[in-house]
Design a protein around this motif. Structure first.
Motif, PDB file in Angstrom:
ATOM      1  N   TYR A  45       0.825  -1.206   0.000  1.00 23.32           N
ATOM      2  CA  TYR A  45       0.000   0.000   0.000  1.00 23.32           C
ATOM      3  C   TYR A  45       0.862   1.259   0.000  1.00 23.32           C
ATOM      4  N   LEU A  46       1.891   1.266   0.820  1.00 25.72           N
ATOM      5  CA  LEU A  46       2.805   2.412   0.844  1.00 25.72           C
ATOM      6  C   LEU A  46       3.469   2.615  -0.513  1.00 25.72           C
ATOM      7  N   GLU A  47       3.859   1.513  -1.136  1.00 23.25           N
ATOM      8  CA  GLU A  47       4.511   1.607  -2.435  1.00 23.25           C
ATOM      9  C   GLU A  47       3.544   2.113  -3.496  1.00 23.25           C
ATOM     10  N   GLY A  48       2.304   1.617  -3.456  1.00 21.07           N
ATOM     11  CA  GLY A  48       1.345   1.976  -4.483  1.00 21.07           C
ATOM     12  C   GLY A  48       0.709   3.341  -4.309  1.00 21.07           C
ATOM     13  N   LYS A  49       0.708   3.866  -3.081  1.00 22.59           N
ATOM     14  CA  LYS A  49       0.086   5.176  -2.849  1.00 22.59           C
ATOM     15  C   LYS A  49       1.125   6.264  -2.570  1.00 22.59           C
ATOM     16  N   PHE A  50       1.867   6.117  -1.494  1.00 20.31           N
ATOM     17  CA  PHE A  50       2.803   7.181  -1.132  1.00 20.31           C
ATOM     18  C   PHE A  50       4.003   7.248  -2.078  1.00 20.31           C
TER      19      PHE A  50
ATOM     20  N   THR B 117      -4.431   5.316   7.127  1.00 21.80           N
ATOM     21  CA  THR B 117      -4.340   6.605   7.799  1.00 21.80           C
ATOM     22  C   THR B 117      -2.938   7.207   7.734  1.00 21.80           C
ATOM     23  N   PRO B 118      -1.879   6.491   8.124  1.00 23.32           N
ATOM     24  CA  PRO B 118      -0.547   7.112   8.035  1.00 23.32           C
ATOM     25  C   PRO B 118      -0.083   7.329   6.596  1.00 23.32           C
ATOM     26  N   THR B 119      -0.543   6.485   5.669  1.00 23.48           N
ATOM     27  CA  THR B 119      -0.162   6.686   4.268  1.00 23.48           C
ATOM     28  C   THR B 119      -0.780   7.964   3.715  1.00 23.48           C
ATOM     29  N   PHE B 120      -2.076   8.167   3.974  1.00 26.61           N
ATOM     30  CA  PHE B 120      -2.729   9.406   3.532  1.00 26.61           C
ATOM     31  C   PHE B 120      -2.089  10.625   4.193  1.00 26.61           C
ATOM     32  N   ALA B 121      -1.788  10.510   5.483  1.00 23.34           N
ATOM     33  CA  ALA B 121      -1.147  11.629   6.180  1.00 23.34           C
ATOM     34  C   ALA B 121       0.210  11.944   5.559  1.00 23.34           C
ATOM     35  N   ALA B 122       0.918  10.904   5.140  1.00 20.32           N
ATOM     36  CA  ALA B 122       2.219  11.112   4.506  1.00 20.32           C
ATOM     37  C   ALA B 122       2.076  11.818   3.164  1.00 20.32           C
ATOM     38  N   VAL B 123       1.065  11.444   2.387  1.00 21.12           N
ATOM     39  CA  VAL B 123       0.833  12.103   1.096  1.00 21.12           C
ATOM     40  C   VAL B 123       0.506  13.582   1.312  1.00 21.12           C
ATOM     41  N   GLU B 124      -0.319  13.878   2.300  1.00 16.52           N
ATOM     42  CA  GLU B 124      -0.665  15.277   2.579  1.00 16.52           C
ATOM     43  C   GLU B 124       0.551  16.065   3.045  1.00 16.52           C
ATOM     44  N   SER B 125       1.397  15.441   3.859  1.00 18.44           N
ATOM     45  CA  SER B 125       2.632  16.116   4.283  1.00 18.44           C
ATOM     46  C   SER B 125       3.573  16.334   3.104  1.00 18.44           C
TER      47      SER B 125
ATOM     48  N   GLY C 200      -8.005  10.961   1.474  1.00 17.91           N
ATOM     49  CA  GLY C 200      -9.354  10.643   1.914  1.00 17.91           C
ATOM     50  C   GLY C 200      -9.506  10.962   3.385  1.00 17.91           C
ATOM     51  N   GLY C 201     -10.740  10.857   3.871  1.00 15.73           N
ATOM     52  CA  GLY C 201     -11.023  11.230   5.247  1.00 15.73           C
ATOM     53  C   GLY C 201     -10.226  10.469   6.280  1.00 15.73           C
ATOM     54  N   ALA C 202      -9.831   9.241   5.946  1.00 18.89           N
ATOM     55  CA  ALA C 202      -9.051   8.439   6.891  1.00 18.89           C
ATOM     56  C   ALA C 202      -7.702   9.063   7.191  1.00 18.89           C
ATOM     57  N   GLY C 203      -7.239   9.973   6.345  1.00 21.32           N
ATOM     58  CA  GLY C 203      -5.981  10.639   6.614  1.00 21.32           C
ATOM     59  C   GLY C 203      -6.051  11.595   7.782  1.00 21.32           C
ATOM     60  N   ALA C 204      -7.265  12.035   8.108  1.00 20.14           N
ATOM     61  CA  ALA C 204      -7.441  12.988   9.207  1.00 20.14           C
ATOM     62  C   ALA C 204      -8.120  12.363  10.410  1.00 20.14           C
ATOM     63  N   ARG C 205      -8.763  11.214  10.197  1.00 21.42           N
ATOM     64  CA  ARG C 205      -9.525  10.601  11.281  1.00 21.42           C
ATOM     65  C   ARG C 205      -9.377   9.090  11.195  1.00 21.42           C
TER      66      ARG C 205
END
Length: 257
Positions: free
Chosen positions: A117-122, A161-169, A147-152
């Motif tokens: 998942y990290l490889e395919g998204k982040f 959640t941590p993958t989405f947070a990493a993309v936003e960062s 997606g919302g899971a990045g914040a909640r």
């Protein structure tokens, strides 16, 4: 002329017009990515869509207006080759990511799910940004998707959640590193697409009912909603380093997915 008057005089009037611009949407052949591609095309852009499979116009007439390339963003060499072949363009949108449920669970016997998942998204988003940056024209932008899971955080989404947070960062970091190229993220809520088809039909209908009942917008999101937001981010030259939530108010309420 005062400095303020000078700045106002040289700043273009806000417009959603993308006439003469070239937009690349990675993941643009289905779901939210297709909504972004269609919105950019409707505003006058020439659009290139990328995904892991080439699809004929006979099979999918809705793709006839776009140039297509085949790209697996997990393969960095392929990503570099793709952008070398595309050449100069104006806006990059990366919506691609692994399929629903592909991340596994926290206590799986091994970590293959989260690594994939990290490889395919982040890392896939990182690779697209890295190899697209040299080809972005002045005034260009990048847009990532989470997606919302990045914040909640939600149960069962420990990898998401941590993958989405990493993309936003990453988008905030690149807004500084790549300036004046603008870099933003869209954080959609529940958007009704074929992304959910891996779930039983009755489960998806239950989710739809919960969205209608609980989200402040009182309706289900569409790919066009996200496409409209993406065009805004492409065309507003004063927005960078931000996360634009297009969620119908999802994060304001408690609901169980």
């Amino acid at each position: 002329m005062s400095n303020l008057a000078y700045e106002q005089a040289r700043s273009p009037a806000p417009s959603f017009d993308l006439t003469g611009k070239r937009v690349v949407v990675v993941g643009g052949k289905r779901a939210i990515g297709l909504g972004v591609a269609q919105a950019a095309h409707d505003m006058g852009a020439a659009v290139t869509v990328a995904s892991r499979r080439r699809i004929s116009a006979e099979e999918r007439p809705d793709l006839a207006s776009f140039d297509q390339i085949v790209l697996d963003i997990r393969d960095e060499a392929a990503v570099k080759a793709a952008f070398d072949s595309i050449g100069f363009f104006d806006h990059l949108v990366v919506t691609a990511g692994p399929e629903l449920g592909s991340w596994g669970s926290f206590m799986d016997p091994d970590m293959r799910g989260v690594r994939s998942y990290l490889e395919g998204k982040f890392l896939g988003t990182w690779a697209c940004a890295r190899h697209a940056a040299p080809y972005l024209q002045a005034g260009g932008s990048m847009i990532f998707l989470t997606g919302g899971a990045g914040a909640r955080a939600k149960f069962g989404l420990a990898a998401v959640t941590p993958t989405f947070a990493a993309v936003e960062s990453l988008s905030r970091s690149l807004a500084l590193e790549l300036a004046p190229i603008r870099v933003n993220t869209i954080r959609p809520g529940f958007v009704d697409t074929d992304f959910w088809d891996v779930l039983p039909a009755e489960t998806v209908e239950e989710i739809r009912a919960k969205v209608r009942a609980n989200f402040p917008a009182k309706r289900i999101g569409t790919p066009a909603d996200v496409g409209h937001a993406a065009v805004f981010l492409m065309t507003n030259s004063y927005v960078t380093g931000t996360v634009l939530e297009v969620s119908g108010g999802e994060l304001l309420v408690d609901w169980i997915f």
